[in-house]
Design an enzyme around this catalytic site. Structure first.
Site, PDB file in Angstrom:
ATOM      1  N   SER A  99       1.957  -4.852  -1.452  1.00  0.00           N
ATOM      2  CA  SER A  99       3.026  -4.327  -0.614  1.00  0.00           C
ATOM      3  C   SER A  99       2.777  -4.834   0.800  1.00  0.00           C
ATOM      4  O   SER A  99       1.731  -4.540   1.377  1.00  0.00           O
ATOM      5  CB  SER A  99       3.026  -2.798  -0.656  1.00  0.00           C
ATOM      6  OG  SER A  99       4.178  -2.271  -0.056  1.00  0.00           O
TER       7      SER A  99
ATOM      8  N   ARG B 226      -8.220   7.474  -3.228  1.00  0.00           N
ATOM      9  CA  ARG B 226      -6.963   8.219  -3.191  1.00  0.00           C
ATOM     10  C   ARG B 226      -7.001   9.359  -4.204  1.00  0.00           C
ATOM     11  O   ARG B 226      -7.391   9.163  -5.357  1.00  0.00           O
ATOM     12  CB  ARG B 226      -5.778   7.294  -3.486  1.00  0.00           C
ATOM     13  CG  ARG B 226      -5.670   6.164  -2.471  1.00  0.00           C
ATOM     14  CD  ARG B 226      -4.450   5.313  -2.634  1.00  0.00           C
ATOM     15  NE  ARG B 226      -4.464   4.207  -1.695  1.00  0.00           N
ATOM     16  CZ  ARG B 226      -3.534   3.261  -1.636  1.00  0.00           C
ATOM     17  NH1 ARG B 226      -2.501   3.298  -2.458  1.00  0.00           N
ATOM     18  NH2 ARG B 226      -3.625   2.283  -0.737  1.00  0.00           N
TER      19      ARG B 226
ATOM     20  N   ARG C 142      -3.683   3.102 -11.649  1.00  0.00           N
ATOM     21  CA  ARG C 142      -3.678   4.213 -10.690  1.00  0.00           C
ATOM     22  C   ARG C 142      -5.025   4.928 -10.752  1.00  0.00           C
ATOM     23  O   ARG C 142      -5.226   5.833 -11.539  1.00  0.00           O
ATOM     24  CB  ARG C 142      -2.533   5.175 -11.024  1.00  0.00           C
ATOM     25  CG  ARG C 142      -2.159   6.118  -9.874  1.00  0.00           C
ATOM     26  CD  ARG C 142      -1.010   7.019 -10.275  1.00  0.00           C
ATOM     27  NE  ARG C 142       0.187   6.296 -10.591  1.00  0.00           N
ATOM     28  CZ  ARG C 142       1.107   5.922  -9.688  1.00  0.00           C
ATOM     29  NH1 ARG C 142       0.932   6.244  -8.423  1.00  0.00           N
ATOM     30  NH2 ARG C 142       2.183   5.251 -10.055  1.00  0.00           N
TER      31      ARG C 142
ATOM     32  N   GLU D 250       3.740  -3.237  -9.520  1.00  0.00           N
ATOM     33  CA  GLU D 250       3.353  -3.538  -8.138  1.00  0.00           C
ATOM     34  C   GLU D 250       1.891  -3.966  -8.050  1.00  0.00           C
ATOM     35  O   GLU D 250       1.008  -3.332  -8.618  1.00  0.00           O
ATOM     36  CB  GLU D 250       3.568  -2.304  -7.258  1.00  0.00           C
ATOM     37  CG  GLU D 250       3.185  -2.528  -5.795  1.00  0.00           C
ATOM     38  CD  GLU D 250       3.107  -1.242  -4.990  1.00  0.00           C
ATOM     39  OE1 GLU D 250       2.396  -1.241  -3.966  1.00  0.00           O
ATOM     40  OE2 GLU D 250       3.730  -0.237  -5.391  1.00  0.00           O
TER      41      GLU D 250
ATOM     42  N   ARG E 246      -5.718  -4.158 -10.144  1.00  0.00           N
ATOM     43  CA  ARG E 246      -4.439  -4.520 -10.775  1.00  0.00           C
ATOM     44  C   ARG E 246      -4.391  -6.015 -11.095  1.00  0.00           C
ATOM     45  O   ARG E 246      -3.774  -6.419 -12.074  1.00  0.00           O
ATOM     46  CB  ARG E 246      -3.279  -4.103  -9.878  1.00  0.00           C
ATOM     47  CG  ARG E 246      -3.171  -2.585  -9.730  1.00  0.00           C
ATOM     48  CD  ARG E 246      -1.917  -2.152  -9.011  1.00  0.00           C
ATOM     49  NE  ARG E 246      -1.854  -0.689  -8.933  1.00  0.00           N
ATOM     50  CZ  ARG E 246      -0.757   0.001  -8.670  1.00  0.00           C
ATOM     51  NH1 ARG E 246       0.395  -0.630  -8.463  1.00  0.00           N
ATOM     52  NH2 ARG E 246      -0.785   1.325  -8.620  1.00  0.00           N
TER      53      ARG E 246
END
Length: 434
Positions: free
Chosen positions: A353, A263, A278, A350, A391
């Protein structure tokens, strides 16, 4: 992709619900206007084509009767020109209509919280005990760097910011985490898949990343066409059945995969600049389901439970929230986020999801099944992180840290960790101890 036929039946309802997702009513009206124009053009074209067929018959009859067909031929020429002009208008209309439809997000499911952003999210449940420390807990990046198992500095030298080297027991911890996740998901009936990491534009369009989010990905030129490095395994997994009809008796289909995710993090300058939260490249175990429409929300709850199962067995505290209309992803009709407790920041972050996209992706990717009456219907597709591996490593480092700088290995990972129960400076990176 939304169903324009359903939209025509109740335009005010669609405008009202899409407004909760930040879509202006006038933008929906513009689509309805294009749709009406499109149908008018098709009708005009069909009328002219019928006339052309009739004129062709008249010309043939005149020739058989050895009569002059000059007027009819002139008429035919004019009709052909009119049809071409209408076809040009129709093609331009279709392109504009399709582009505008492709930028509409999914309709939010009834009952989810309405709001502009994350402030409107609602908490469903808290699970686990938040750990307490007799010392000031450190951030996972400090723990990893002190142990030598996370090397951001050398990664920046080689690749730039938001990359990392996992080293020694750091690499083994990452591997232990994702192998544990895959094994747990397979126990729940998921089939493991190792998919391609590069996909074409059709696949990105099918899951809703294109055309709206092209700025968020990395692309390469290959064999004179463009490929995209996957931002999530959701893309190749969901498109596995693209342009196919799945036998109804096979539904639901569960698949899972470990892949890297790439990403660009466009627009995230200044956010989470340190650590594993991130990254431009990170591993993720993804879950994807294909379901009959009547079962999809039950399958969403099961998928959420599958992700929660990993955190429960790792002994990590978390909570589950339902995202508001303004915080949900583009393709989702309903989303449950799972956020894990991060001691150093003293907040939940988070880590998963889980979304039901209903038939939104299936319409774009043309994934169908035949119902009990033999009629083709679109499946519902679901996707969820099970979990984001980096994470999860970050959460383990922070929640299982010890005052002396070591990190206790969660019990369920010890069998994947060659029996090692603690990461210390003495065993973390063997070449550092020579």
């Amino acid at each position: 992709m939304l169903d324009i036929k359903k939209m025509r039946m109740d335009p005010d309802y669609f405008k009202k619900r899409l407004a909760t997702r930040g879509v202006y009513p006038q933008d929906v009206d513009a689509i309805f206007e294009l749709d009406k124009k499109r149908r008018d053009l098709i009708q005009q074209t069909e009328t002219l084509k019928a006339k052309r067929n009739e004129v062709s018959k008249q010309i043939a009859q005149a020739k058989r009767n050895k009569e002059s067909a000059d007027d009819a031929i002139a008429d035919m020429k004019q009709v052909g020109q009119d049809i071409k002009a209408l076809d040009d208008q129709l093609n331009a209309n279709e392109e504009d209509f399709h582009n505008k439809m492709a930028h509409l997000p999914n309709m939010p499911h009834e009952g989810i919280p309405v709001g502009k952003d994350e402030a409107a999210n609602t908490e469903l449940r808290k699970v686990g005990n938040i750990p307490s420390f007799d010392f000031e807990p450190k951030a996972h990046w400090d723990i990893g760097e002190d142990l030598g198992i996370l090397d951001f500095e050398r990664a920046a030298k080689v690749s730039g910011a938001r990359f990392v080297y996992y080293v020694g027991l750091g690499a083994q911890l990452e591997r232990a985490v994702y192998n544990f996740m895959l094994d747990e998901h397979m126990k729940e009936g998921y089939t493991e898949v190792l998919p391609p990491y590069l996909v074409n534009g059709n696949a990105m369009y099918g899951t809703g990343q294109f055309p709206k989010f092209k700025q968020d990905v990395y692309q390469i030129e290959a064999d004179e066409h463009q490929l995209t490095m996957i931002p999530t395994a959701e893309v190749p997994l969901t498109n596995y059945f693209s342009n196919e009809v799945i036998p109804a008796e096979k539904l639901p289909v569960y698949v899972t995969a470990l892949t890297p995710s790439f990403r660009s993090e466009a627009g995230s300058a200044g956010k989470d600049t340190r650590g594993l939260i991130r990254m431009h490249q990170f591993n993720k175990v993804e879950m994807v389901k294909y379901s009959k429409p009547a079962d999809s929300y039950q399958e969403l709850e099961k998928m959420t439970a599958n992700a929660e199962n990993i955190l429960k067995k790792l002994g990590l505290a978390y909570h589950v929230i339902t995202l508001s209309t303004g915080d949900m992803g583009f393709s989702a009709a309903e989303t449950h986020d799972i956020e894990v407790w991060m001691p150093q920041q003293d907040i939940y972050r988070e880590i998963s999801s889980c979304s039901n996209t209903e038939d939104f992706q299936a319409r774009r990717a043309h994934i169908q099944y035949r119902d009990d009456n033999g009629k083709l219907q679109y499946v519902h597709t679901l996707n969820g992180s099970g979990l984001a591996v980096g994470r999860t490593v970050a959460a383990i480092l922070e929640n299982y840290q010890n005052e002396d700088g070591s990190v206790t290995v969660p019990d369920v990972l010890v069998p994947y960790f060659h029996g090692i129960t603690k990461i210390t400076k003495d065993n973390a990176v063997p070449f550092n101890n020579k």
